[in-house]
Design a protein around this motif. Sequence first.
Motif, mmCIF file in Angstrom:
data_model
loop_
_atom_site.group_PDB
_atom_site.id
_atom_site.type_symbol
_atom_site.label_atom_id
_atom_site.label_comp_id
_atom_site.label_asym_id
_atom_site.label_seq_id
_atom_site.Cartn_x
_atom_site.Cartn_y
_atom_site.Cartn_z
ATOM 1 N N THR A 22 0.890 -1.189 0.099
ATOM 2 C CA THR A 22 0.110 0.233 -0.135
ATOM 3 C C THR A 22 0.894 1.357 0.068
ATOM 4 N N TRP A 23 1.944 1.174 0.838
ATOM 5 C CA TRP A 23 2.902 2.443 0.796
ATOM 6 C C TRP A 23 3.503 2.723 -0.404
ATOM 7 N N TRP A 24 4.002 1.666 -1.095
ATOM 8 C CA TRP A 24 4.542 1.537 -2.408
ATOM 9 C C TRP A 24 3.508 2.053 -3.494
ATOM 10 N N ALA A 25 2.531 1.662 -3.463
ATOM 11 C CA ALA A 25 1.357 2.090 -4.623
ATOM 12 C C ALA A 25 0.864 3.281 -4.392
ATOM 13 N N ALA A 26 0.967 4.076 -3.291
ATOM 14 C CA ALA A 26 0.471 5.456 -3.120
ATOM 15 C C ALA A 26 1.516 6.499 -3.125
ATOM 16 N N LYS A 27 2.962 5.926 -3.720
ATOM 17 C CA LYS A 27 4.019 7.009 -3.854
ATOM 18 C C LYS A 27 3.669 8.167 -4.860
ATOM 19 N N GLY A 28 2.668 7.725 -5.645
ATOM 20 C CA GLY A 28 2.321 9.033 -6.608
ATOM 21 C C GLY A 28 1.427 10.039 -5.924
ATOM 22 N N THR A 29 0.695 9.747 -4.909
ATOM 23 C CA THR A 29 -0.342 10.446 -4.295
ATOM 24 C C THR A 29 0.247 11.390 -3.425
ATOM 25 N N GLY A 30 -0.447 12.093 -2.749
ATOM 26 C CA GLY A 30 0.296 13.099 -1.789
ATOM 27 C C GLY A 30 0.748 12.488 -0.466
ATOM 28 N N LYS A 31 1.440 13.030 0.443
ATOM 29 C CA LYS A 31 1.880 12.394 1.473
ATOM 30 C C LYS A 31 0.672 12.125 2.608
ATOM 31 N N GLU A 32 -0.005 12.853 2.701
ATOM 32 C CA GLU A 32 -1.131 12.745 3.728
ATOM 33 C C GLU A 32 -2.023 11.264 3.236
ATOM 34 N N ARG A 33 -2.227 11.172 1.894
ATOM 35 C CA ARG A 33 -3.105 10.287 1.598
ATOM 36 C C ARG A 33 -2.240 8.992 1.507
ATOM 37 N N ARG A 34 -0.985 9.034 1.246
ATOM 38 C CA ARG A 34 -0.139 7.824 1.522
ATOM 39 C C ARG A 34 -0.023 7.211 2.846
ATOM 40 N N LEU A 35 -0.073 8.300 3.744
ATOM 41 C CA LEU A 35 0.260 7.901 4.962
ATOM 42 C C LEU A 35 -1.222 7.178 5.715
ATOM 43 N N HIS A 36 -2.235 7.991 5.236
ATOM 44 C CA HIS A 36 -3.479 7.771 5.822
ATOM 45 C C HIS A 36 -3.836 6.252 5.293
ATOM 46 N N SER A 37 -3.628 6.014 4.085
ATOM 47 C CA SER A 37 -3.447 4.707 3.480
ATOM 48 C C SER A 37 -3.009 3.604 4.070
ATOM 49 N N ALA A 38 -1.938 3.667 4.243
ATOM 50 C CA ALA A 38 -0.849 2.792 5.038
ATOM 51 C C ALA A 38 -1.395 2.248 6.511
ATOM 52 N N ILE A 39 -1.562 3.554 7.267
ATOM 53 C CA ILE A 39 -2.148 3.226 8.570
ATOM 54 C C ILE A 39 -3.228 2.519 8.531
ATOM 55 N N THR A 40 -4.228 2.706 7.658
ATOM 56 C CA THR A 40 -5.651 2.098 7.547
ATOM 57 C C THR A 40 -5.256 0.495 7.133
ATOM 58 N N VAL A 41 -4.682 0.338 6.177
ATOM 59 C CA VAL A 41 -4.274 -1.151 5.870
ATOM 60 C C VAL A 41 -3.502 -1.721 6.839
ATOM 61 N N ALA A 42 -2.648 -1.183 7.661
ATOM 62 C CA ALA A 42 -1.781 -2.017 8.724
ATOM 63 C C ALA A 42 -2.860 -2.123 9.721
ATOM 64 N N ALA A 43 -3.773 -1.138 10.198
ATOM 65 C CA ALA A 43 -4.713 -1.406 11.176
ATOM 66 C C ALA A 43 -5.644 -2.681 11.001
ATOM 67 N N GLY A 44 -6.344 -2.674 9.803
ATOM 68 C CA GLY A 44 -7.164 -3.521 9.411
ATOM 69 C C GLY A 44 -6.583 -5.005 9.260
ATOM 70 N N SER A 45 -5.481 -5.149 8.759
ATOM 71 C CA SER A 45 -4.874 -6.369 8.729
ATOM 72 C C SER A 45 -4.404 -7.093 9.875
ATOM 73 N N SER A 46 -3.881 -6.093 10.889
ATOM 74 C CA SER A 46 -3.534 -6.565 12.303
ATOM 75 C C SER A 46 -4.565 -7.077 13.039
ATOM 76 N N TRP A 47 -5.862 -6.478 12.848
ATOM 77 C CA TRP A 47 -6.978 -6.914 13.469
ATOM 78 C C TRP A 47 -7.288 -8.028 13.044
ATOM 79 N N PHE A 48 -7.262 -8.378 11.699
ATOM 80 C CA PHE A 48 -7.830 -9.673 11.015
ATOM 81 C C PHE A 48 -6.852 -10.682 11.434
ATOM 82 N N THR A 49 -5.751 -10.525 11.633
ATOM 83 C CA THR A 49 -4.755 -11.762 11.934
ATOM 84 C C THR A 49 -5.085 -11.994 13.497
#
Length: 671
Positions: free
Chosen positions: A76-103
Motif C-alpha cells: 500500500t505504501w509503495w502503490a501510494a507513492k504517486g499520491t500526496g503525503k497525507e493520503r499515502r500515510l492515511h492509506s498505509a495506517i488504515t491497511v496496517a490496522a485492518g490487517s492486524s485486527w484480522f490476524t
Amino acid sequence: MTGKDIEQRHEEQLNGGSEKSGIKGYLLHRAKPYLPPWLGAGTIGVTGAAANLVWQGDTGMGVLLTLGSVALTGSTWWAAKGTGKERRLHSAITVAAGSSWFTSAALFGPGWDMWFVGGIVGALSWNVRQVMRRDPDGAKASASDGGLMEKIGLAKAKMGAAKVEPNRVTVPIALDAGTQSNDDMAKALVNVASALDIPATAVRYLPDSNSARRGDLVIVPMDMLADTVRWEEQGPSLPGGSITDPIVLGVYDDGSPLMMWFPGDPNAGRNATNVLIAGMTGAGKGDGALNLMTEILSRKDVVFWLNDPKGFQDFRPLLPGIDWATDATGTETMAEAVLPTVQARTAWLGTHGYRQWCIEASVTQSDPGHSCRTDGTACGCPGMPYLIVWFEEAGVGLSVLGEDAFNNIANLARSGGVGFVVSLQRASHDQLSTTTRDALGTRICFGVQNATAAGFMLPDSVIDAGAAPERWANRRPGYCYLVTPGVDEDRYSSPGRTRWFTPTANSLMEAVAAWAARNGAKPDPITAGAAAKAVGKAYTERARHKEENPEAGDEDEEETVSQLDDEDRDIDPNEELPPARPGEENVVFDQGDGVDLSREEARAALQEIVAEFENEGTMVIGVVDVMEHAERFGRKRGWVSGELQQLLEDGRLAVTSKPGRYRIVPAMADA
C-alpha cells in the motif's frame, strides 16, 4: 486523481440510479459515496470471525498472516507513492490496522470492542477526507487554468470564466489578496506566453482601475498581422467623408480596425488630439505616414500643410492635394507661420461661439447662434476647414529650430482646430522637449531599438500591460501600437499593423491627390490671411503642384505666382536695355565692395538684402545669412548683429523660438 476527476466521479456517484423511492431512497442515494469505508470495516469483521473458526491456535498460519499483513502494508505504501503525503500515510495506517485486527481475530478470536471502535474511527476518517476533498472553488480554478497560474509562480491566483471571441480570449484574474498585485501579473506575462507557447506580444494584462489585484488576461492565439495588406487593395477608408469621421490606419492583431480621430467630440467624450509618430529605420514609419496622409487628403473639410526635409521622397504623388508643402529650406518659415495662424483661428472660433472646432465650423455661418454679429443675426462668414500641419523627419528641423520650437504650437493647436503631427525616428528628450511630447496626445509607435526608446512613446501603464515594440524592432515593418483618445484603453497594448504601399500604389495616390485638389477644402480667409501676414510671399506665392492633364498632355509641374509688378510682366529679360537718356550716364548700379559706403548707405543696403530675402520667400534669417552678402555693405559681423536688433525694434523683424534667428515681417503685413 486531479481535482477535476474527483469532482466528476463524485457527481457520477451522486447522479447514479437508486431503486428506492421517497425519503429512504434519497438518503441512500446521498449516502452511497460514503459507504465504501463502512462496507470495508464490516467485511473485515465478518471475515475475521469466519477465519477464527478455521485457524484458531494455528501457529503456522499465524506466521503467514503476520507476514501477509506486513507485505500488504508495504504494498500500500509503495502503490501510494504517486499520491500526496497525507493520503499515502492515511492509506498505509488504515491497511496496517485492518490487517492486524484480522490476524488477531483469526488466531485468538475477534475483539469486537476494538473492531467496533477502530472500524468506526477508520470509516469516519475516510468520510471526512472525502468531504474535505470536495472543493468546488478549487476544482473550478484547477479546471479553468490547467495549472497555468502555478506554472507562472502565482499559484494562489484564480482564473474566472473565459470570454471567447474571434481570435481573442479574455480571462478575468483575481490575484491572492495581500500577497499578490497587478504588478506581479504584469511581470509574469512572458512566462504566460512561454507556458502557452505563443509570442510574447500575443499576451497582455489589463488591470482593473478599481482594484490592485484584479484584471483581465487577454490572449490572441493567432497573429492576424503576419500577412501584409496592400493599401491599393482597399484605398482610403471613407473618400469624401469628413475629418470628424474615424481615420483607419490598418488592423489590430484580432482583425478589428486600427483607427483614430483628429477633432474632438464632446458628445462622445473625446478630446481633440495632436499626433507623435516614431519608429526606427525600416520599421515602416513611412508607410504608416502614407496611410495617415491619404486618409486626410480623402476628406472634404481639411487643409493640409507639410514640411519634409527629405524633399518629398515618399510623398511626391500626394503633392497636388497639399495646400502648402516646404522642404528643408522652408522649415523655419512654416514653423513661424503656424503659431500666429493657430491664434487667429482660435480667435475666429471664439468670436463665433465655438469652444472647439466642429464640422459646423467648416461651412458658411448661417446659424445666428454662431454669429460674430452683436445684433443676433447670422453673419454669413465663410467656414473654417480643419487644418493639419505635419512636420516629417522633425528631428532634422528641430536641430535647426531648437527642441522647444514646437512647445507653443503643440499646446495651442487643438483649440484652433489644428491637428499638429510630428514624425521622427526617436522621440528622446535631446530632440523633442518633454513639454511638446506631453502635448502630443496620440502616439503611433512603430518598432524601436530598445525599451528606453519605447518609454519615450508609450505610457508606463501600456508597457506594463504587455506592449513591447522593441521585441520586433524593424523585423516586422508596419507593426505599431496606437495610443489615442476615443479608443478604449484596453486597446492601447494591442499591436496593429498599417497597410503596405508598393510602387503600384502611386497611381491611386495620385488619384487621391487629384480629388483633394479639385474637391477638397480650400484655405479660409482667416487661415490664409494669418499665414500671409506672418510670412508674406513664402505663403502667398507658395509652390502649387498641378495635376497631370491627359487632354493637354502637360507634365506635372510647380506653379508659382510671378514676383514681377503688373507693369513689368511684358518685359523681355533678353532684350537690350535702351540707351541712357541725357543726365543718366552717371547712375551707379553696383556699389562694389562697399568699403566706401556711409552708415546710411550701409543700412540701406542691409534693408535691400532683407527685402530680397522676403521676395525669395526666405522669411527666417540670422546674422550668418546676411553675412553672405557682406561685400555689399562693407561691415563686420558685430555691426550686422546690431543692425538686425535695430530692425527688430523697428518692427521689420520679429523674434523666433530660437535665439539669433529672426522672422521677417512682411512689408505689407499691416495693409
